[in-house]
Design a protein around this motif. Structure first.
Motif, PDB file in Angstrom:
ATOM      1  N   VAL A 132     -24.389  -0.040   7.173  1.00 53.13           N
ATOM      2  CA  VAL A 132     -24.172   0.498   5.828  1.00 53.13           C
ATOM      3  C   VAL A 132     -25.420   0.172   5.010  1.00 53.13           C
ATOM      4  O   VAL A 132     -25.722  -0.998   4.773  1.00 53.13           O
ATOM      5  N   GLN A 133     -26.136   1.197   4.590  1.00 57.08           N
ATOM      6  CA  GLN A 133     -27.351   1.006   3.795  1.00 57.08           C
ATOM      7  C   GLN A 133     -27.007   0.403   2.434  1.00 57.08           C
ATOM      8  O   GLN A 133     -25.888   0.548   1.939  1.00 57.08           O
ATOM      9  N   GLY A 134     -27.985  -0.237   1.816  1.00 58.05           N
ATOM     10  CA  GLY A 134     -27.794  -0.781   0.476  1.00 58.05           C
ATOM     11  C   GLY A 134     -27.379   0.313  -0.497  1.00 58.05           C
ATOM     12  O   GLY A 134     -27.980   1.390  -0.518  1.00 58.05           O
ATOM     13  N   GLY A 135     -26.340   0.080  -1.272  1.00 54.13           N
ATOM     14  CA  GLY A 135     -25.845   1.055  -2.239  1.00 54.13           C
ATOM     15  C   GLY A 135     -24.933   2.117  -1.667  1.00 54.13           C
ATOM     16  O   GLY A 135     -24.335   2.890  -2.407  1.00 54.13           O
ATOM     17  N   ALA A 136     -24.795   2.161  -0.348  1.00 54.57           N
ATOM     18  CA  ALA A 136     -23.968   3.191   0.295  1.00 54.57           C
ATOM     19  C   ALA A 136     -22.522   2.720   0.440  1.00 54.57           C
ATOM     20  O   ALA A 136     -22.223   1.529   0.370  1.00 54.57           O
ATOM     21  N   SER A 137     -21.637   3.691   0.662  1.00 55.85           N
ATOM     22  CA  SER A 137     -20.216   3.412   0.863  1.00 55.85           C
ATOM     23  C   SER A 137     -19.757   4.006   2.179  1.00 55.85           C
ATOM     24  O   SER A 137     -20.257   5.049   2.603  1.00 55.85           O
ATOM     25  N   VAL A 138     -18.783   3.345   2.816  1.00 54.13           N
ATOM     26  CA  VAL A 138     -18.175   3.843   4.057  1.00 54.13           C
ATOM     27  C   VAL A 138     -16.683   3.578   4.016  1.00 54.13           C
ATOM     28  O   VAL A 138     -16.204   2.714   3.283  1.00 54.13           O
ATOM     29  N   GLY A 139     -15.963   4.303   4.838  1.00 50.92           N
ATOM     30  CA  GLY A 139     -14.522   4.105   4.937  1.00 50.92           C
ATOM     31  C   GLY A 139     -14.176   2.958   5.872  1.00 50.92           C
ATOM     32  O   GLY A 139     -14.998   2.509   6.667  1.00 50.92           O
ATOM     33  N   PHE A 140     -12.940   2.514   5.768  1.00 46.75           N
ATOM     34  CA  PHE A 140     -12.390   1.537   6.707  1.00 46.75           C
ATOM     35  C   PHE A 140     -10.910   1.820   6.851  1.00 46.75           C
ATOM     36  O   PHE A 140     -10.305   2.509   6.026  1.00 46.75           O
ATOM     37  N   MET A 141     -10.319   1.273   7.929  1.00 48.98           N
ATOM     38  CA  MET A 141      -8.904   1.519   8.193  1.00 48.98           C
ATOM     39  C   MET A 141      -8.314   0.341   8.955  1.00 48.98           C
ATOM     40  O   MET A 141      -8.869  -0.082   9.960  1.00 48.98           O
ATOM     41  N   ALA A 142      -7.195  -0.179   8.457  1.00 51.28           N
ATOM     42  CA  ALA A 142      -6.428  -1.207   9.165  1.00 51.28           C
ATOM     43  C   ALA A 142      -5.101  -0.586   9.590  1.00 51.28           C
ATOM     44  O   ALA A 142      -4.445   0.089   8.792  1.00 51.28           O
ATOM     45  N   VAL A 143      -4.724  -0.809  10.839  1.00 45.25           N
ATOM     46  CA  VAL A 143      -3.488  -0.251  11.378  1.00 45.25           C
ATOM     47  C   VAL A 143      -2.559  -1.406  11.749  1.00 45.25           C
ATOM     48  O   VAL A 143      -2.908  -2.262  12.545  1.00 45.25           O
ATOM     49  N   PHE A 144      -1.375  -1.405  11.156  1.00 43.77           N
ATOM     50  CA  PHE A 144      -0.353  -2.405  11.460  1.00 43.77           C
ATOM     51  C   PHE A 144       0.704  -1.740  12.326  1.00 43.77           C
ATOM     52  O   PHE A 144       1.360  -0.790  11.889  1.00 43.77           O
ATOM     53  N   ARG A 145       0.859  -2.250  13.539  1.00 43.04           N
ATOM     54  CA  ARG A 145       1.808  -1.661  14.484  1.00 43.04           C
ATOM     55  C   ARG A 145       3.254  -1.961  14.114  1.00 43.04           C
ATOM     56  O   ARG A 145       4.115  -1.108  14.225  1.00 43.04           O
ATOM     57  N   LYS A 146       3.538  -3.171  13.702  1.00 46.33           N
ATOM     58  CA  LYS A 146       4.904  -3.552  13.333  1.00 46.33           C
ATOM     59  C   LYS A 146       4.855  -4.340  12.028  1.00 46.33           C
ATOM     60  O   LYS A 146       4.876  -5.565  12.039  1.00 46.33           O
ATOM     61  N   PRO A 147       4.809  -3.648  10.886  1.00 47.76           N
ATOM     62  CA  PRO A 147       4.730  -4.380   9.616  1.00 47.76           C
ATOM     63  C   PRO A 147       6.015  -5.165   9.362  1.00 47.76           C
ATOM     64  O   PRO A 147       7.109  -4.673   9.628  1.00 47.76           O
ATOM     65  N   PRO A 148       5.899  -6.406   8.886  1.00 50.37           N
ATOM     66  CA  PRO A 148       7.099  -7.207   8.628  1.00 50.37           C
ATOM     67  C   PRO A 148       7.932  -6.605   7.507  1.00 50.37           C
ATOM     68  O   PRO A 148       7.392  -6.158   6.495  1.00 50.37           O
ATOM     69  N   PRO A 149       9.248  -6.588   7.647  1.00 51.33           N
ATOM     70  CA  PRO A 149      10.126  -6.004   6.624  1.00 51.33           C
ATOM     71  C   PRO A 149      10.014  -6.688   5.261  1.00 51.33           C
ATOM     72  O   PRO A 149      10.251  -6.066   4.239  1.00 51.33           O
ATOM     73  N   ALA A 150       9.641  -7.974   5.239  1.00 52.78           N
ATOM     74  CA  ALA A 150       9.558  -8.707   3.971  1.00 52.78           C
ATOM     75  C   ALA A 150       8.250  -8.449   3.222  1.00 52.78           C
ATOM     76  O   ALA A 150       8.075  -8.936   2.101  1.00 52.78           O
ATOM     77  N   ALA A 151       7.337  -7.671   3.801  1.00 53.16           N
ATOM     78  CA  ALA A 151       6.065  -7.403   3.135  1.00 53.16           C
ATOM     79  C   ALA A 151       6.288  -6.603   1.859  1.00 53.16           C
ATOM     80  O   ALA A 151       7.046  -5.642   1.842  1.00 53.16           O
TER      81      ALA A 151
END
Length: 160
Positions: free
Chosen positions: A128-147
């Motif tokens: 990622v160059q200085g001043g630039a933006s990029v996407g990201f993604m987190a995938v939760f397979r089994k999210p806890p019900p209390a979240a």
């Protein structure tokens, strides 16, 4: 008899997904921005995967506030309960995302491979160059019900 059982299980899964959406749906996130990186424009949603069932996705944009390039920028996505206690976490690298089609149809190992940089040039693939933006993604397979909410933190980076 088995058809009724399958129908009941499917209905239970659907209700569980609706409950998780109700919990996560309108919640705000916490972002721990640093002077080096800014996390912004994130969103969270459920995807029904053909092989895995319900996935909870957190995605957004990371901006490199430095003048020089950085690579392998790690982002910790944490799911928190109503008291702010961490229930689950995923550490991902900025610049790596999957399409909605991939989220719906890939198996778990294939999806994880898609969200990892190639072994032969991991820094080049996530630079990622200085001043630039990029996407990201987190995938939760089994999210806890209390979240009840989530937090994003940029944790580490390398100089190319």
């Amino acid at each position: 008899m088995p058809a009724k059982r399958i129908a009941l299980i499917s209905a239970a899964i659907g209700l569980a997904a609706l409950a998780l959406y109700a919990v996560f749906g309108g919640r705000s996130k916490e972002a721990a921005d640093s002077q080096e990186f800014t996390l912004a424009g994130d969103k969270a949603y459920f995807v029904e995967n053909k092989h895995l069932g319900h996935l909870y996705i957190v995605e957004g944009t990371l901006t490199n506030n430095l003048r020089s390039a950085r690579c392998r920028i790690k982002i910790k996505a944490s799911l928190l309960d109503a008291k702010g206690q961490e229930l689950a976490q995923e550490v991902v690298e900025a610049g790596l995302t999957a399409s909605i089609s991939e989220l719906k149809f890939l198996g778990w190992e294939e999806l994880l491979a898609k969200l990892q940089p190639p072994a032969q040039s991991p820094c080049k693939a996530t630079e990622v160059q200085g001043g630039a933006s990029v996407g990201f993604m987190a995938v939760f397979r089994k999210p806890p019900p209390a979240a009840a909410t989530y937090r994003l933190t940029a944790t580490d980076a390398q100089t190319p």
